[in-house]
Enzyme design. Structure first.
Site, mmCIF file in Angstrom:
data_model
loop_
_atom_site.group_PDB
_atom_site.id
_atom_site.type_symbol
_atom_site.label_atom_id
_atom_site.label_comp_id
_atom_site.label_asym_id
_atom_site.label_seq_id
_atom_site.Cartn_x
_atom_site.Cartn_y
_atom_site.Cartn_z
ATOM 1 N N CYS A 53 19.988 17.819 21.810
ATOM 2 C CA CYS A 53 19.379 17.965 23.136
ATOM 3 C C CYS A 53 19.903 16.911 24.104
ATOM 4 C CB CYS A 53 17.859 17.896 23.042
ATOM 5 S SG CYS A 53 17.221 16.416 22.226
ATOM 6 N N HIS A 327 12.506 14.471 22.595
ATOM 7 C CA HIS A 327 13.309 15.599 23.068
ATOM 8 C C HIS A 327 13.782 15.330 24.494
ATOM 9 C CE1 HIS A 327 14.824 19.634 23.338
ATOM 10 N NE2 HIS A 327 14.027 19.947 24.346
#
EC number: 3.4.19.12
Length: 339
Positions: A53, A327
């Protein structure tokens, strides 16, 4: 953030570039994707290959910077790469990045894989290939450094200088500088004035970089301007932080103040949320407010280089979680759709 004045979406001839590459001449380059949903060029997702990510968020932000996209889509990078007699690791990174930008702007898919680009960079930085959380700022700096190394050109110029003596003698010296699309867009220079608090003599030091790291002055809430003011305030260096004074020929207490002597076309701010002190590490969760348009850096520009730069926001990388896991996501303004 991109510098103003705010200009139309086609400032960098992106419509002409897209038309030449795809033979489409619509006002907005739109393709019909699956489900009859319109697919805008430059609005393409990236597959998560397993904790990538960080790679995806940075790639999406770079994909939203028109002059950088134009440079790679038109093939200008190929000329710069031809200086290498043999393929090099950094040239492979630049080529892989060009392929990724091409897929994201000219491809038919709603989502593409960044694996080739990720692997090329992983050959140079194996840590980024591990299935664990990476630092987005470190990844961005590595990408910009490798692109610069692959695409840089050398420029030679003669500058006038003076030699001290009984009479000042003027001479010319050859100065070598390296430039690339990266330095042209992102390079910023800070000038530090360093004043010895004993002899009161002043010396100057320059620092060049592409990512501007800012401290966060408050635990709860602040603005980007507060972060800038905290960085540019005068600091007194005392005790163990004393600096050697060339006039006193010993370490002395000093006052240091920074100013911007070269403002970039596109400025990248890194907010220092990860705080590590000894064995203690934490993430600062301060709410930071920032303007979407007209960020004015004039108060921090060195007076003799004043150009009144203002910037509009074009992309943001977000991190959810803590230092051990989380994330990354990205919010980007598409330069074609203006959305």
């Amino acid at each position: 953030m991109t510098s103003q004045p705010s200009l139309p979406a086609d400032d960098f001839d992106i419509y002409h570039v897209l038309a030449e590459c795809t033979d489409y001449y619509d006002t907005l380059p739109v393709k019909e994707a699956d489900g009859n949903q319109p697919h805008f060029q430059g609005v393409t997702g990236l597959w998560n290959l397993g904790n990538t990510c960080c790679v995806n968020a940075i790639s999406q932000c770079l994909c939203s910077i028109l002059p950088l996209v134009e440079y790679f889509l038109t093939g200008k990078y190929i000329t710069a790469l031809q200086k290498f007699l043999l393929p090099s690791d950094c040239s492979e990174v630049a080529t892989a990045f060009a392929y990724l930008m091409t897929d994201m702007w000219l491809g038919d898919s709603d989502c593409v894989s960044p694996e080739i680009f990720w692997s090329a960079l992983g050959n140079l930085y194996p840590a980024f290939t591990k299935k664990m959380q990476q630092d987005a700022q470190e990844f961005l700096i590595c990408v910009l450094n490798e692109l610069h190394e692959a695409l840089k050109k050398y420029h030679y110029s003669r500058r006038r200088s003076y030699e001290k003596g009984s009479t000042q003698r003027c001479c010319r010296k050859w100065i070598t500088t390296e430039t690339s699309i990266i330095t042209q867009l992102f390079e910023e220079q800070l000038n530090y004035s360093i004043v010895c608090l004993k002899c009161e003599k002043c010396t100057y030091k320059n620092e060049v970089f592409t990512v501007f790291s800012l401290p966060i002055p408050s635990k709860y809430e602040c603005s980007l301007r507060d972060c800038l003011q905290c960085f540019f305030q005068q600091d007194a260096l005392t005790w163990n932080n004393e600096i050697h004074c060339s006039f006193c020929e010993t370490k002395q207490e000093t006052a240091v103040r920074a100013s911007i002597s070269k403002a970039p076309k596109i400025i990248i701010f890194h907010l220092k949320r990860f705080d590590i002190q000894g064995t203690t590490k934490r993430k600062l969760r301060t709410d930071i407010h920032y303007p979407l348009t007209n960020l004015d850096l004039t108060p921090y520009i060195c007076s003799i280089f004043r150009k009144y730069p203002k910037y509009n926001l074009c992309a943001v990388v977000n991190h959810f979680g803590d230092l051990d896991g989380g994330h990354y996501t990205a919010f980007c303004k598409n330069s074609v759709t203006q959305a």
